[in-house]
Design a protein around this motif. Structure first.
Motif, PDB file in Angstrom:
ATOM      1  N   VAL A  43      -2.187 -17.441   1.877  1.00  0.00           N
ATOM      2  CA  VAL A  43      -2.233 -16.793   0.564  1.00  0.00           C
ATOM      3  C   VAL A  43      -0.840 -16.335   0.084  1.00  0.00           C
ATOM      4  O   VAL A  43      -0.475 -16.582  -1.068  1.00  0.00           O
ATOM      5  N   THR A  69      -2.420  -7.101  -4.516  1.00  0.00           N
ATOM      6  CA  THR A  69      -3.292  -8.267  -4.708  1.00  0.00           C
ATOM      7  C   THR A  69      -3.340  -9.115  -3.438  1.00  0.00           C
ATOM      8  O   THR A  69      -4.408  -9.555  -3.005  1.00  0.00           O
ATOM      9  N   VAL A  70      -2.167  -9.328  -2.828  1.00  0.00           N
ATOM     10  CA  VAL A  70      -2.144 -10.158  -1.618  1.00  0.00           C
ATOM     11  C   VAL A  70      -2.840  -9.420  -0.473  1.00  0.00           C
ATOM     12  O   VAL A  70      -3.610 -10.018   0.274  1.00  0.00           O
ATOM     13  N   LEU A 113       1.677 -14.618  -4.537  1.00  0.00           N
ATOM     14  CA  LEU A 113       1.020 -13.338  -4.806  1.00  0.00           C
ATOM     15  C   LEU A 113       1.775 -12.250  -4.059  1.00  0.00           C
ATOM     16  O   LEU A 113       2.318 -12.478  -2.983  1.00  0.00           O
ATOM     17  N   THR A 138      -5.267  -7.218  -0.678  1.00  0.00           N
ATOM     18  CA  THR A 138      -6.708  -7.247  -0.913  1.00  0.00           C
ATOM     19  C   THR A 138      -7.290  -8.627  -0.647  1.00  0.00           C
ATOM     20  O   THR A 138      -8.325  -8.759   0.015  1.00  0.00           O
ATOM     21  N   THR A 139      -6.625  -9.667  -1.144  1.00  0.00           N
ATOM     22  CA  THR A 139      -7.121 -11.033  -0.958  1.00  0.00           C
ATOM     23  C   THR A 139      -7.214 -11.384   0.525  1.00  0.00           C
ATOM     24  O   THR A 139      -8.209 -11.946   0.984  1.00  0.00           O
ATOM     25  N   GLN A 175      -9.173  -2.150  -5.992  1.00  0.00           N
ATOM     26  CA  GLN A 175      -8.843  -2.873  -4.752  1.00  0.00           C
ATOM     27  C   GLN A 175      -9.114  -2.001  -3.526  1.00  0.00           C
ATOM     28  O   GLN A 175      -9.668  -2.471  -2.530  1.00  0.00           O
ATOM     29  N   GLY A 182     -10.675 -11.988   2.379  1.00  0.00           N
ATOM     30  CA  GLY A 182     -10.806 -13.360   2.884  1.00  0.00           C
ATOM     31  C   GLY A 182     -11.137 -13.385   4.373  1.00  0.00           C
ATOM     32  O   GLY A 182     -12.104 -14.026   4.805  1.00  0.00           O
ATOM     33  N   VAL A 222      -6.565 -18.328   4.177  1.00  0.00           N
ATOM     34  CA  VAL A 222      -6.240 -16.927   3.899  1.00  0.00           C
ATOM     35  C   VAL A 222      -4.808 -16.625   4.345  1.00  0.00           C
ATOM     36  O   VAL A 222      -4.042 -15.961   3.645  1.00  0.00           O
TER      37      VAL A 222
END
Lengths: 257, 257
Positions: A202, A211-212, A207, A214-215, A8, A219, A199
């Motif tokens: 999210v 992870t959140v 999450l 990175t997403t 990540q 995004g 985004v």
């Protein structure tokens, strides 16, 4: 600061570096291309380059901030204790989002009165949308995030309505060979802008942690490339075609600088 | 160094970064737009870009100085012991404030004699105003701050008088379609400059510590954006309209640089 995995960390790191390079290259392209379009469209290209130039600066800063927030050594990522400054995105959007609407308005070459009234209305709504979104972005809990996100959606809906109703009429008055491109530019604006609230939402999905983080970072980065560099390329194509179409009327000849 | 809260630290940090980006973008805009106005107005745009370019440099420095004065780690802001160099603002103003008056005079396209006499008188008064304000800004006590602040107000009042009396007559000789814009530029100069003494007087209100530091920094930052980038945009609009109005008379055709 949320702990991220080595994968990540590297993904976000390289995405920020990629986006800096993309935005800086787009800026050079738009500014160098100014002399190839009629004078009426040069301000639209100047502003397209300002948007990507401002974004390049912020991606440089956000890359540095990401690097300061973590160390990646001996295969292990650890948080340094320095905060990752997410506010760069909002500071960037506060400047660039109104400018994106201005480039879209300018390339249509409306009357002076229409240009200035649409610029003020759409620009103010865009600034309000960003300002209302920020308290939710930094909020620790979902209800606060949802409250500000919803408030921010009100000016967003107004902008979409203006783009499709107000600009819709003006699009029908554009030369036939560019109507389609202008519609594409409007659709790209709508679709890429519509990606940001997705985004933003999210964290609602439950999450957490790395992870959140990175997403959200990946995004927003994809959305920024499409909304800024992508729209700028369409603005360039529209400017070139309109310059060619008007060459016969205004006696303008596309020439080298 | 006054202790600031994490919120105050981040607010000033992001405001400085935002202003650097705004000033740098404004500089690119003014310089790229030079080719879109008649030669007579290009110096006004060159100087508008100088003002924002000089300000971009100083906001970069002041951002670095703010970062050196504090560390923000593990959610806690602490003073490092290195001084925050406030003098950047006065150094900036000493250069940019006389130039701001020059761009306003140049865009009016007065006679050569008038241009040069107004530049010397207004430029000297502006420099004097800045020099007299500085000893008060760094003074620890209110009476000293008030003394220098009052002395600095004398050239300020003279500048306002010149703008409204001397330039007032010249405005009536401008083309009809720009008279209103030139009046707006003068009003923007007056209103944004009038904001600086208000910020200067913030310590009189009895505020102390991090709150007064934050209020002064944010106040001066907003005033700088309006007075420099805001005025520059009006100068650009005036230049474009005057170029168009004179195109028929002077045979000037907007052409590529």
């Amino acid at each position: 600061m949320d702990i991220v995995t080595p994968f990540q960390f590297s993904l976000v790191y390289n995405a920020f570096s990629f986006t800096f390079a993309t935005m800086a290259a787009a800026t050079a392209f738009f500014w160098l291309s100014r002399s190839q379009v009629a004078p009426a469209y040069r301000t639209a290209l100047t502003i397209s380059g300002l948007v990507t130039g401002i974004a390049a600066y912020h991606y440089f800063r956000i890359f540095e901030s990401w690097n300061a927030a973590y160390t990646f050594k001996d295969g292990i990522v650890s948080a340094t204790g320095f905060a990752f400054n997410d506010a760069y995105r909002y500071v960037d959007w506060l400047l660039t989002v109104p400018l994106l609407l201005v480039e879209l308005i300018l390339v249509m070459r409306l009357s002076r009165a229409e240009t200035s009234s649409k610029t003020i209305r759409l620009g103010s709504a865009a600034a309000l949308m960003i300002v209302l979104g920020y308290p939710g972005e930094i909020a620790g809990d979902i209800p606060t995030r949802a409250l500000w996100g919803t408030l921010s959606a009100i000016p967003f809906v107004y902008i979409v309505w203006e783009l499709f109703r107000g600009l819709g009429e003006s699009i029908n008055q554009q030369p036939a060979n560019v109507q389609n491109l202008v519609r594409k530019a409007r659709l790209l604006t709508f679709a890429s802008w519509g990606f940001y609230p997705i985004v933003y939402m999210v964290p609602y999905a439950g999450l957490t942690g790395g992870t959140v983080t990175t997403t959200i970072q990946i995004g927003y980065t994809i959305a920024d490339i499409v909304a800024k560099a992508g729209l700028g390329i369409l603005i360039f194509l529209i400017s070139v075609r309109k310059s060619e179409a008007e060459a016969g009327i205004d006696g303008f000849k596309v020439h080298a600088a």
